[in-house]
Scaffold this active site. Structure first.
Site, short mmCIF file in Angstrom:
data_model
loop_
_atom_site.label_atom_id
_atom_site.label_comp_id
_atom_site.label_asym_id
_atom_site.label_seq_id
_atom_site.Cartn_x
_atom_site.Cartn_y
_atom_site.Cartn_z
CD GLN A 74 -2.95 -1.02 2.31
OE1 GLN A 74 -2.93 -1.84 3.21
NE2 GLN A 74 -3.83 -0.03 2.28
CG HIS A 75 0.41 3.44 2.37
ND1 HIS A 75 -0.91 3.80 2.54
CD2 HIS A 75 0.68 2.56 3.37
CE1 HIS A 75 -1.40 3.18 3.60
NE2 HIS A 75 -0.47 2.42 4.12
CG ASP A 253 -0.06 -5.05 1.92
OD1 ASP A 253 -0.86 -4.21 2.41
OD2 ASP A 253 1.18 -4.95 2.07
#
Length: 451
Positions: A74-75, A253
């Site tokens: 992520q991110h 995830d």
């Protein structure tokens, strides 16, 4: 009815790309493949594509696959120019150079300070997006980019996340679907810092603030369409013979892992790895101005509040070295005594995020002649680890998220002492699923359910 019997799930993580080909009728893994990603906190996204192709080859190809979804780290910030070219290496979730940008974004929304961060601003962010900015969130990385590489920021035509980028490339990328072909899902979008708490709508005002531009200019930047949880978002690249493969929106995830283990409201997933990650499915959005709990969405249409600790399984690693015991001996020692007899381990070996104590250190407290032995030290270690996880779980419970059942996964779940002591320490029934590639399996489950 497709003559292709299988579905595929991909886990494009920080370390590697893994793919599982699954028979959805039995949930059996038919075959799988894996390829490594380069080290570092910034990576050229081309490396993810190359690893995906290698993993597909090692898994025996996709000729019998009818649907595929991607779960991913992520991110991370991926920025593309008007021709779909990557402008600079992606900044990953664990790149901390935007920590100062996070503080600036918080302070800009408030006026009074609390522990170096504006409490009014933190409350504004939690209410608007479900999360208080930290260096991992994409919004802080965009602010860092415009302040430190303005020439690159000026070239931005599209912003996406690692799993979005890989799905886009599988669909054929710029040549096949253009920038408007970028698609994401609620779970990963909710971790950007510029999506509202519903997980369905972008906050263009926040994106504009992050990039120091007006909202009209921000709206000219392409952001991935936020698809529904089970929506088919397109097909694979015809040039590669993948046009018979339906593509799912994918997931972050943690959301993919929750889907992989079948997490439902009332249950939490506790992953004991290098860090500890507690995530729970909620039927309502949450908002935590303290920043302990981030209010993400899940991959099924619910929400996935999440708390992360810096310390987890390495607490046991460290104290096993101190005591000179191997892991089996350490477990036996911890279970040989009824309690720690007043000995307490403060387990902040690497500082801590939950609670927010970045400069803290670990220590043993309450030592006496009666408890200064290997058995009590081992017991205090396991108690300290589980107390830290209980703190994270209780932070969720305080927001109205029920946690009656905990699914325990990760390397730390191998400890017999952790498994034995967890139910009482965590205040919940504890189950230990069989080890598995739950992110990839969750993505495969999404692919199997596409509509």
């Amino acid at each position: 009815m497709s003559t292709r019997p299988y579905v595929a799930g991909v886990d494009t993580s920080t370390q590697s790309c893994k793919i599982v080909v699954v028979d959805p009728a039995t949930n059996r893994i038919v075959r799988q493949g894996r390829a490594c990603h380069p080290d570092g906190t910034e990576v050229d996204p081309q490396a993810w594509w190359d690893a995906f192709l290698e993993a597909v080859d090692s898994a025996g190809g996709l000729d019998d696959v009818r649907a595929l979804s991607v779960g991913g780290q992520q991110h991370g910030m991926v920025v593309l120019d008007a021709q779909g070219r990557v402008i600079r290496p992606a900044l990953l979730w664990n790149d901390t150079r935007s920590a100062a940008a996070a503080r600036d974004l918080i302070r800009a929304k408030g006026s009074d300070g609390l522990d170096g961060a504006d409490s009014e601003g933190a409350a504004w962010w939690a209410g608007a997006t479900g999360s208080v900015p930290v260096a991992s969130l994409t919004v802080t990385k965009l602010r860092w980019l415009v302040d430190n590489e303005p020439e690159n920021a000026a070239r931005i035509a599209a912003v996406c996340l690692p799993h979005d980028y890989l799905t886009w490339r599988i669909a054929g990328g710029f040549e096949a679907v253009g920038l408007r072909g970028l698609v994401t899902d609620r779970s990963d979008a909710s971790g950007t810092g510029y999506v509202d708490r519903s997980g369905d709508q972008y906050r263009w005002d926040i994106l504009a603030d992050a990039l120091r531009i007006d909202e009209e200019a921000a709206r000219r930047i392409v952001l991935p369409r936020i698809a529904g949880p089970w929506e088919s978002v397109g097909h694979g690249d015809p040039a590669r013979g993948w046009d018979a493969i339906a593509l799912g929106p994918g997931a972050g995830d943690n959301a993919a892992a929750a889907l992989g283990v079948g997490l439902t409201p009332g249950a939490a997933l506790l992953s004991l790895g290098t860090s500890g990650v507690v995530s729970a499915v909620s039927d309502h959005p949450v908002s935590d101005p303290s920043g302990l709990v981030t209010g993400f969405c899940d991959a099924s249409g619910n929400w996935l509040p999440l708390a992360c600790t810096l310390n987890a399984s390495r607490i046991i690693d460290a104290m096993a070295r101190v005591t000179g015991l191997d892991y089996q001996e350490f477990d036996e020692a911890a279970l040989a005594v009824p309690d720690a007899a007043g000995l307490r381990l403060v387990p902040y070996f690497e500082g801590e995020r939950t609670p927010n104590l970045p400069d803290a250190t670990a220590s043993l407290e309450g030592m006496t002649l009666a408890n200064s032995d290997r058995q009590h030290v081992a017991r205090a270690t396991v108690d300290g680890l589980l107390d830290l996880m209980r703190f994270a779980l209780d932070a969720m419970r305080a927001l109205g998220v029920p946690v009656r059942r905990v699914l325990l996964v990760g390397g730390g779940a191998k400890s017999a002492a952790v498994r034995a002591l967890a139910p009482q320490a965590l205040g919940a029934a504890v189950e230990v699923p069989e080890p598995g590639e739950y992110v990839a399996l969750g993505a495969a489950k999404q692919a199997a359910g596409l509509r």
